[in-house]
Design an enzyme around this catalytic site. Structure first.
Site, mmCIF file in Angstrom:
data_model
loop_
_atom_site.group_PDB
_atom_site.id
_atom_site.type_symbol
_atom_site.label_atom_id
_atom_site.label_comp_id
_atom_site.label_asym_id
_atom_site.label_seq_id
_atom_site.Cartn_x
_atom_site.Cartn_y
_atom_site.Cartn_z
ATOM 1 N N ILE A 222 -9.930 -7.372 -12.913
ATOM 2 C CA ILE A 222 -11.191 -6.618 -12.786
ATOM 3 C C ILE A 222 -12.247 -7.241 -13.698
ATOM 4 O O ILE A 222 -12.013 -7.409 -14.903
ATOM 5 C CB ILE A 222 -10.972 -5.136 -13.170
ATOM 6 C CG1 ILE A 222 -9.977 -4.489 -12.208
ATOM 7 C CG2 ILE A 222 -12.279 -4.359 -13.184
ATOM 8 C CD1 ILE A 222 -10.443 -4.417 -10.769
ATOM 9 N N GLY B 14 0.786 -1.236 0.000
ATOM 10 C CA GLY B 14 0.000 0.000 0.000
ATOM 11 C C GLY B 14 0.817 1.284 0.000
ATOM 12 O O GLY B 14 0.310 2.332 0.389
ATOM 13 N N SER B 15 2.076 1.212 -0.472
ATOM 14 C CA SER B 15 2.868 2.448 -0.465
ATOM 15 C C SER B 15 2.272 3.480 -1.430
ATOM 16 O O SER B 15 2.371 4.687 -1.177
ATOM 17 C CB SER B 15 4.336 2.176 -0.801
ATOM 18 O OG SER B 15 4.479 1.744 -2.133
ATOM 19 N N ASN B 16 1.642 3.011 -2.489
ATOM 20 C CA ASN B 16 1.006 3.969 -3.406
ATOM 21 C C ASN B 16 -0.266 4.561 -2.816
ATOM 22 O O ASN B 16 -0.552 5.741 -3.013
ATOM 23 C CB ASN B 16 0.741 3.307 -4.762
ATOM 24 C CG ASN B 16 2.025 3.149 -5.545
ATOM 25 O OD1 ASN B 16 2.527 4.105 -6.116
ATOM 26 N ND2 ASN B 16 2.600 1.952 -5.512
ATOM 27 N N HIS C 26 1.656 0.219 -13.259
ATOM 28 C CA HIS C 26 2.454 -0.977 -13.573
ATOM 29 C C HIS C 26 3.939 -0.591 -13.601
ATOM 30 O O HIS C 26 4.293 0.434 -14.202
ATOM 31 C CB HIS C 26 2.023 -1.559 -14.927
ATOM 32 C CG HIS C 26 2.712 -2.838 -15.240
ATOM 33 N ND1 HIS C 26 2.326 -4.047 -14.688
ATOM 34 C CD2 HIS C 26 3.799 -3.109 -16.018
ATOM 35 C CE1 HIS C 26 3.137 -5.005 -15.129
ATOM 36 N NE2 HIS C 26 4.038 -4.457 -15.930
ATOM 37 N N ASN D 150 -4.671 1.755 -13.743
ATOM 38 C CA ASN D 150 -3.751 0.826 -13.089
ATOM 39 C C ASN D 150 -2.334 1.376 -13.184
ATOM 40 O O ASN D 150 -1.984 2.065 -14.138
ATOM 41 C CB ASN D 150 -3.823 -0.547 -13.780
ATOM 42 C CG ASN D 150 -2.919 -1.572 -13.119
ATOM 43 O OD1 ASN D 150 -2.879 -1.681 -11.899
ATOM 44 N ND2 ASN D 150 -2.163 -2.319 -13.919
ATOM 45 N N ASP E 186 -2.870 -5.515 -18.464
ATOM 46 C CA ASP E 186 -1.886 -4.450 -18.726
ATOM 47 C C ASP E 186 -1.908 -3.973 -20.182
ATOM 48 O O ASP E 186 -0.883 -3.520 -20.704
ATOM 49 C CB ASP E 186 -0.451 -4.909 -18.369
ATOM 50 C CG ASP E 186 -0.322 -5.349 -16.918
ATOM 51 O OD1 ASP E 186 -0.986 -4.754 -16.056
ATOM 52 O OD2 ASP E 186 0.457 -6.287 -16.660
ATOM 53 N N GLU F 214 6.992 5.664 -9.194
ATOM 54 C CA GLU F 214 5.581 5.257 -9.268
ATOM 55 C C GLU F 214 4.715 6.164 -8.407
ATOM 56 O O GLU F 214 3.619 6.571 -8.817
ATOM 57 C CB GLU F 214 5.414 3.815 -8.794
ATOM 58 C CG GLU F 214 5.926 2.794 -9.780
ATOM 59 C CD GLU F 214 5.483 1.400 -9.392
ATOM 60 O OE1 GLU F 214 4.619 0.852 -10.076
ATOM 61 O OE2 GLU F 214 6.000 0.854 -8.405
ATOM 62 N N LEU G 172 -4.076 -7.131 -7.375
ATOM 63 C CA LEU G 172 -3.621 -8.268 -8.183
ATOM 64 C C LEU G 172 -4.749 -9.087 -8.801
ATOM 65 O O LEU G 172 -4.488 -9.923 -9.670
ATOM 66 C CB LEU G 172 -2.710 -9.170 -7.345
ATOM 67 C CG LEU G 172 -1.351 -8.533 -6.990
ATOM 68 C CD1 LEU G 172 -0.583 -9.411 -6.011
ATOM 69 C CD2 LEU G 172 -0.523 -8.297 -8.248
HETATM 70 C C1 GRF Z 1 3.577 -1.303 -7.586
HETATM 71 O O1 GRF Z 1 4.859 -1.638 -8.017
HETATM 72 C C2 GRF Z 1 2.632 -1.253 -8.761
HETATM 73 O O2 GRF Z 1 3.244 -0.875 -9.950
HETATM 74 C C3 GRF Z 1 2.190 -2.666 -8.879
HETATM 75 O O3 GRF Z 1 2.120 -3.145 -7.557
HETATM 76 C C4 GRF Z 1 3.000 -2.402 -6.727
HETATM 77 C C5 GRF Z 1 2.209 -1.894 -5.550
HETATM 78 O O4 GRF Z 1 3.005 -1.447 -4.501
HETATM 79 N N1 GRF Z 1 0.987 -2.772 -9.654
HETATM 80 P P1 GRF Z 1 2.317 -0.893 -3.160
HETATM 81 O O5 GRF Z 1 1.414 -1.994 -2.613
HETATM 82 O O6 GRF Z 1 1.551 0.339 -3.509
HETATM 83 O O7 GRF Z 1 3.457 -0.609 -2.227
#
Ligand code: GRF
Length: 191
Positions: free
Chosen positions: A91, A13-15, A107, A105, A148, A177, A88
């Site tokens: 959808i 969940g870093s994003n 990637h 998404n 993708d 990202e 993962l």
């Molecule tokens: C990211 O590398 C994204 O590109 C991929 O999954 C990863 C998610 O990372 N689809 P996080 O869970 O947000 O840390």
């Protein structure tokens, strides 16, 4: 009018954390996260819970139709954008039609290179290194019914160094990202 995001996660969940921070810092304006949905118990849920964002766990091991129904019910229908931030599960087709050009998404490669089934996490970066590429990066794309394959919205390139491993490349791309996802969300919502 304020915008509503729904964020789907499966991992660290870093994003998601980057999106929450960007909203708080005003880098994504006039926007709130209406709901976070995970398809498995994952570390990323703590970011939703800490920020008091409504959270649903919808187990990917449910019977497929039940999974689709639960996911459909959990997504607020007034979502302006549904962000797959490390989600993962595939959808369902019905959602792709219902939310046409509203599902994006992230990637970790320069699509269309190194996308598709099995291309997630370190597998992507190892494949890039094995192919002897001189650069890699990350992409944000619309989600269509392929894996993708949807139209690319934005990309950031990252150089590959001779001593890179899948781990070092993954770390360097992860930073990009976060920035790319935040900037793309802001652009799509606020022009
Ligand atoms: C990211 O590398 C994204 O590109 C991929 O999954 C990863 C998610 O990372 N689809 P996080 O869970 O947000 O840390």
């Amino acid at each position: 009018m304020s915008h509503k995001l729904t964020v789907l996660i499966s991992g660290g969940g870093s994003n998601l954390a980057a999106i929450i921070q960007a909203i708080n810092a005003g880098k994504i304006q006039n926007t709130s996260i209406a709901r976070v949905i995970a398809d498995r118990d994952c570390l990323g849920k703590k970011h939703a819970l800490n920020a008091n964002i409504p959270f649903n766990l919808i187990d990917r091991h449910l019977a497929y139709e039940d999974f689709v129904d639960a996911l459909t019910d959990a997504i607020p229908t007034d979502s302006d954008l549904i962000v797959l931030a490390g989600f993962l599960s595939i959808i369902p087709e019905t959602l792709i039609h219902q939310y046409h050009r509203k599902i994006i998404n992230l990637h970790p490669s320069l699509l269309p290179k190194f996308g598709g089934a099995g291309m997630y996490g370190k597998h992507v970066h190892q494949a890039v290194l094995d192919a002897g590429e001189s650069e890699s990066g990350c992409s944000v794309h619309y989600v269509d019914s392929g894996i993708d394959t949807g139209e690319v919205i934005a990309q950031t390139k990252v150089s590959i160094f001779p001593n890179d491993s899948a781990e070092t490349l993954q770390k360097r791309i992860a930073i990009e990202e976060h920035n790319l996802l935040v900037q793309t969300i802001e652009k799509l919502l606020n022009g």
